[in-house]
Design a protein around this motif. Structure first.
Motif, mmCIF file in Angstrom:
data_model
loop_
_atom_site.group_PDB
_atom_site.id
_atom_site.type_symbol
_atom_site.label_atom_id
_atom_site.label_comp_id
_atom_site.label_asym_id
_atom_site.label_seq_id
_atom_site.Cartn_x
_atom_site.Cartn_y
_atom_site.Cartn_z
ATOM 1 N N ASP A 129 -97.903 92.201 -0.429
ATOM 2 C CA ASP A 129 -98.264 93.383 -0.602
ATOM 3 C C ASP A 129 -99.654 93.933 0.045
ATOM 4 N N ALA A 130 -100.705 92.766 -0.043
ATOM 5 C CA ALA A 130 -101.967 92.984 0.458
ATOM 6 C C ALA A 130 -101.806 93.164 2.089
ATOM 7 N N GLN A 188 -96.160 87.557 -3.251
ATOM 8 C CA GLN A 188 -95.741 88.914 -3.222
ATOM 9 C C GLN A 188 -97.127 89.839 -3.023
ATOM 10 N N ALA A 189 -98.084 89.128 -3.828
ATOM 11 C CA ALA A 189 -99.311 89.938 -3.580
ATOM 12 C C ALA A 189 -100.039 89.787 -2.095
ATOM 13 N N ARG A 190 -99.876 88.531 -1.577
ATOM 14 C CA ARG A 190 -100.249 88.388 -0.181
ATOM 15 C C ARG A 190 -99.374 89.670 0.836
ATOM 16 N N TYR A 233 -100.470 96.546 2.403
ATOM 17 C CA TYR A 233 -101.440 97.431 2.212
ATOM 18 C C TYR A 233 -102.707 97.542 3.144
ATOM 19 N N LEU A 278 -95.702 85.410 -7.236
ATOM 20 C CA LEU A 278 -96.424 86.540 -7.516
ATOM 21 C C LEU A 278 -97.558 86.491 -6.350
ATOM 22 N N GLU A 279 -98.304 85.379 -6.150
ATOM 23 C CA GLU A 279 -99.312 85.406 -5.257
ATOM 24 C C GLU A 279 -98.753 86.024 -3.907
#
Length: 290
Positions: free
Chosen positions: A116-117, A112-114, A120, A109-110
């Protein structure tokens, strides 16, 4: 879900799950709490299991009992503690597996978050560029709007000027219309006067035509008489012309005979009976005829 749930709440929830005869797990404790992150609950649950072992080893705090009862109770307690420790260790191992899986999931998830970040941030950069372009476009549109407003104001002033000129033109048109009406009345009066004058002229012309016809008839009679006189004069002129032609022919014949005679006389000798004065006259007459 909330982050930073107190450990006392996690411990109480784990005790409640254990009291129901269920093995305390992260999901069960979280369901019991109704909140808390898996990492926070998992870390505090590990502490709960270690404290559970300490609580199970608290038989030294038991009150003084008869030796047989105390030994039996200690044996039972030790057996229960052994079984609880085994269950706790098994549950702890399972919990550790769950935590490892959750950590892997959390790492995924992290990651994927990175990603996504990063996406973004890229979208934010694109949005910023789009915002700058939009601001530039907005400035251009505001400038264009100002120009359009100036044009509208100019057109409004032109419209007011045209309305004013239209009013003046209407007043002028009304004046012209009145002048046209007056002129039409004058023209009608002039037409009537002209028609009266024309009728008078026509009547006078008819009278003049009748008089001219009478005079023409008289002149025709005179012309016929003059034509007859002219014919008589023409015939007399032709007769005179014919007589003149005959006279000219006779004169020419006489001149020819005179010239012949003069030549004959001139060709004679001087002593042949022609006087010098006569010879001179004949010579002069011959030259004039030539």
């Amino acid at each position: 879900m909330a982050i930073g749930v107190p450990e006392t709440d996690v411990f109480a929830a784990a005790d409640a799950v254990l009291a129901r005869g269920e093995r305390p797990t992260v999901e069960r404790v979280r369901q019991e709490l109704g909140r808390g992150s898996p990492a926070r609950v998992g870390g505090l649950l590990d502490q709960w299991w270690m404290r559970l072992t300490e609580r199970l080893n608290g038989e030294t705090r038991l009150p003084a009992l008869p030796s047989e009862v105390s030994q039996a109770f200690v044996a039972i307690w030790q057996q229960a503690t052994h079984l609880a420790q085994g269950a706790a260790e098994q549950a702890l191992a399972e919990q550790r597996q769950v935590l490892a899986a959750e950590r892997e999931q959390l790492a995924a998830l992290e990651d994927q978050a990175r990603q996504d970040a990063a996406q973004y941030r890229q979208l934010a950069a694109e949005a910023m560029a789009g915002r700058q372009a939009a601001e530039t476009r907005l400035a251009d549109l505001e400038l264009l709007l100002a120009q359009r407003m100036a044009q509208i104001e100019d057109l409004r002033q032109q419209r007011e000027e045209l309305v004013r000129e239209r009013g003046e033109a209407q007043l002028h048109a009304q004046g012209l219309q009145q002048q046209v009406q007056d002129l039409a009345l004058k023209l009608e009066q002039d037409r009537v006067d002209h028609a009266t004058y024309v009728r008078g002229v026509e009547e006078r012309a008819y009278r003049e035509i009748d008089r001219a016809r009478e005079e023409s008839k008289s002149r025709a009679v005179q012309l016929k008489a003059a034509s007859r006189q002219l014919d008589d004069l023409q015939r007399r002129l032709e007769a005179l012309h014919n007589g003149l032609s005959e006279a000219q022919q006779q004169a020419a014949a006489q001149q020819a005979r005179a010239d012949t005679l003069a030549q004959q006389l001139l060709q004679r000798p001087a002593g042949a009976g022609v006087k010098p004065k006569m010879r001179k006259r004949i010579t002069s007459a011959s030259k004039r005829s030539s």
